[in-house]
Design a protein around this motif. Structure first.
Motif, PDB file in Angstrom:
ATOM      1  N   VAL A  15      39.732  33.349  41.256  1.00 56.54           N
ATOM      2  CA  VAL A  15      40.981  34.231  41.997  1.00 56.54           C
ATOM      3  C   VAL A  15      42.157  33.749  42.273  1.00 56.54           C
ATOM      4  CG1 VAL A  15      40.941  35.820  44.572  1.00 56.54           C
ATOM      5  CG2 VAL A  15      38.792  35.489  42.577  1.00 56.54           C
ATOM      6  N   ALA A  19      44.984  35.658  46.675  1.00 56.51           N
ATOM      7  CA  ALA A  19      44.281  37.178  46.278  1.00 56.51           C
ATOM      8  C   ALA A  19      43.237  38.225  47.620  1.00 56.51           C
ATOM      9  CB  ALA A  19      43.440  37.197  45.374  1.00 56.51           C
ATOM     10  N   THR A  21      41.076  40.251  47.509  1.00 60.55           N
ATOM     11  CA  THR A  21      39.311  40.178  47.291  1.00 60.55           C
ATOM     12  C   THR A  21      38.284  41.396  47.039  1.00 60.55           C
ATOM     13  OG1 THR A  21      39.536  38.132  45.589  1.00 60.55           O
ATOM     14  CG2 THR A  21      37.054  39.417  45.582  1.00 60.55           C
ATOM     15  N   VAL A 129      37.213  43.173  36.268  1.00 62.42           N
ATOM     16  CA  VAL A 129      37.990  42.712  37.371  1.00 62.42           C
ATOM     17  C   VAL A 129      39.292  43.695  37.465  1.00 62.42           C
ATOM     18  CG1 VAL A 129      39.304  40.754  38.979  1.00 62.42           C
ATOM     19  CG2 VAL A 129      36.912  40.342  37.932  1.00 62.42           C
ATOM     20  N   ARG A 131      42.477  43.494  38.998  1.00 59.17           N
ATOM     21  CA  ARG A 131      44.076  42.566  39.203  1.00 59.17           C
ATOM     22  C   ARG A 131      45.348  43.283  39.523  1.00 59.17           C
ATOM     23  NH1 ARG A 131      43.957  37.360  37.158  1.00 59.17           N
ATOM     24  NH2 ARG A 131      41.338  37.388  38.192  1.00 59.17           N
ATOM     25  N   HIS A 132      45.478  43.577  41.312  1.00 61.13           N
ATOM     26  CA  HIS A 132      46.935  44.070  40.801  1.00 61.13           C
ATOM     27  C   HIS A 132      47.691  43.095  41.980  1.00 61.13           C
ATOM     28  CE1 HIS A 132      49.532  47.038  43.550  1.00 61.13           C
ATOM     29  NE2 HIS A 132      49.359  47.657  42.927  1.00 61.13           N
ATOM     30  N   SER A 140      46.215  41.429  44.379  1.00 64.20           N
ATOM     31  CA  SER A 140      44.240  42.170  45.170  1.00 64.20           C
ATOM     32  C   SER A 140      44.135  42.356  44.158  1.00 64.20           C
ATOM     33  CB  SER A 140      44.252  43.303  45.753  1.00 64.20           C
ATOM     34  OG  SER A 140      45.900  43.756  46.813  1.00 64.20           O
ATOM     35  N   GLU A 141      42.685  41.878  44.153  1.00 63.29           N
ATOM     36  CA  GLU A 141      41.314  41.948  42.768  1.00 63.29           C
ATOM     37  C   GLU A 141      40.003  42.643  43.662  1.00 63.29           C
ATOM     38  OE1 GLU A 141      41.110  38.271  40.225  1.00 63.29           O
ATOM     39  OE2 GLU A 141      39.876  38.736  41.800  1.00 63.29           O
ATOM     40  N   ARG A 143      36.169  43.589  42.207  1.00 65.51           N
ATOM     41  CA  ARG A 143      35.087  42.782  41.567  1.00 65.51           C
ATOM     42  C   ARG A 143      34.096  43.254  41.812  1.00 65.51           C
ATOM     43  NH1 ARG A 143      35.229  37.615  38.811  1.00 65.51           N
ATOM     44  NH2 ARG A 143      37.172  36.759  39.986  1.00 65.51           N
TER      45      ARG A 143
END
Length: 306
Positions: A15, A19, A21, A129, A131-132, A140-141, A143
């Motif tokens: 990651v 991040a 998560t 995933v 991912r932003h 931000s993730e 998952r």
């Protein structure tokens, strides 16, 4: 298998730095399968976030849907990945393109192609995933993990096998064609109507049928009008023979008055020889429509009833 589970615990190593998560702890991972004849859902709850999973409606392929309890990630777009598993070194993530983040509880639905590739990835041990990246550089993730996916996917496939051939939007309006001056329903027409019948049996709220008979301009006005009437009657009789009450059917016939294509070729005339069938939901409190309604009259025409 134990080595794979241990490797999953190191998933944060892939990651990006800083991040945030969201994912469920390994020991709490579960996939749930729900559905009926209209829709099947295969979902993984995501701790402190919401859920992600696949939604497949009757007559369509699956999409992947992400839902959130609150506005956990900002708007704009995000990248969708089929991320490589930590226990498979040398494999890179697969970028499946972008998704547009919405403002409600449903953040997005992917395309059917993206969902298909996510399913293939999960069966191959990959993780969906999302991912932003925000405007200030924060990442931000979200998952999902492939743990126990194969077993749940088999259950989901059993649900899919029981879906209706089409959903309501796909079957609510149909055109039943007729060859030449024919009045009989051919195999294709019966198959179309059978799909409609099957849906009505599965969803009793779909309880009314509108029939509009049409012809081409090959004959004279009275002949064409009678042909359109008899074709509409053929469709009505098919429904009645399969358990639909006559009071649930409204029938009109219009002859050659409302072509869908110019009557200037054999192909176009074939398009105009038709019965338009429309399914509706009529509340019990609504006034019942007469079984045979007056023929619709175009402006400037002489009124005619059935």
């Amino acid at each position: 298998m134990r080595q794979r589970y241990l490797a999953l615990l190191s998933v944060f190593a892939s990651v990006p730095a800083m991040a945030l998560t969201f994912q469920t702890r390994l020991e709490s991972i579960e996939w749930t399968v729900e559905g009926d004849k209209f829709e099947c859902r295969l979902t993984q709850p995501i701790t402190d976030f919401g859920a992600g999973g696949f939604v497949r409606r009757a007559g369509e392929q699956a999409t992947f849907r992400l839902t959130a309890f609150n506005a956990m990630i900002g708007g704009g777009s995000a990248t969708l990945l089929a991320a490589a598993a930590p226990w498979q070194p040398g494999r890179g993530d697969i970028n499946l393109g972008s998704v547009r983040i919405g403002s409600g509880n449903v953040l997005f639905d992917t395309s059917q192609v993206q969902a298909g590739r996510l399913i293939s990835g999960l069966l191959d041990g990959r993780s969906p995933v999302i991912r932003h990246s925000s405007g200030d550089g924060r990442v931000s993730e979200v998952r999902l993990l492939p743990v126990r996916f194969s077993q749940a996917f088999n259950e989901y496939q059993s649900c899919v096998a029981k879906l209706l051939p089409k959903n309501f939007e796909q079957i609510r309006q149909s055109q039943v064609g007729f060859s030449g001056e024919g009045l009989d329903l051919d195999a294709r027409a019966k198959a179309q109507l059978q799909v409609m019948l099957e849906f009505m049996k599965a969803d009793p709220t779909v309880n009314h049928i509108e029939l509009d008979g049409h012809s081409d301009n090959s004959g004279n006005r009275l002949t064409n009008r009678d042909l359109s009437r008899r074709r509409a009657l053929a469709v009505m009789e098919f429904f009645k023979a399969n358990g639909v009450q006559e009071s649930q059917i409204t029938m009109r016939f219009h002859g050659e008055r409302y072509p869908v294509a110019p009557n200037n070729s054999a192909a176009n005339r074939a398009k105009n020889r038709r019965v338009a069938v429309r399914l509706e939901r009529v509340a019990p409190t609504e006034k019942a429509t007469p079984q045979v309604a007056p023929q619709i009259t175009a402006p400037g025409s002489t009124s005619a009833t059935s």
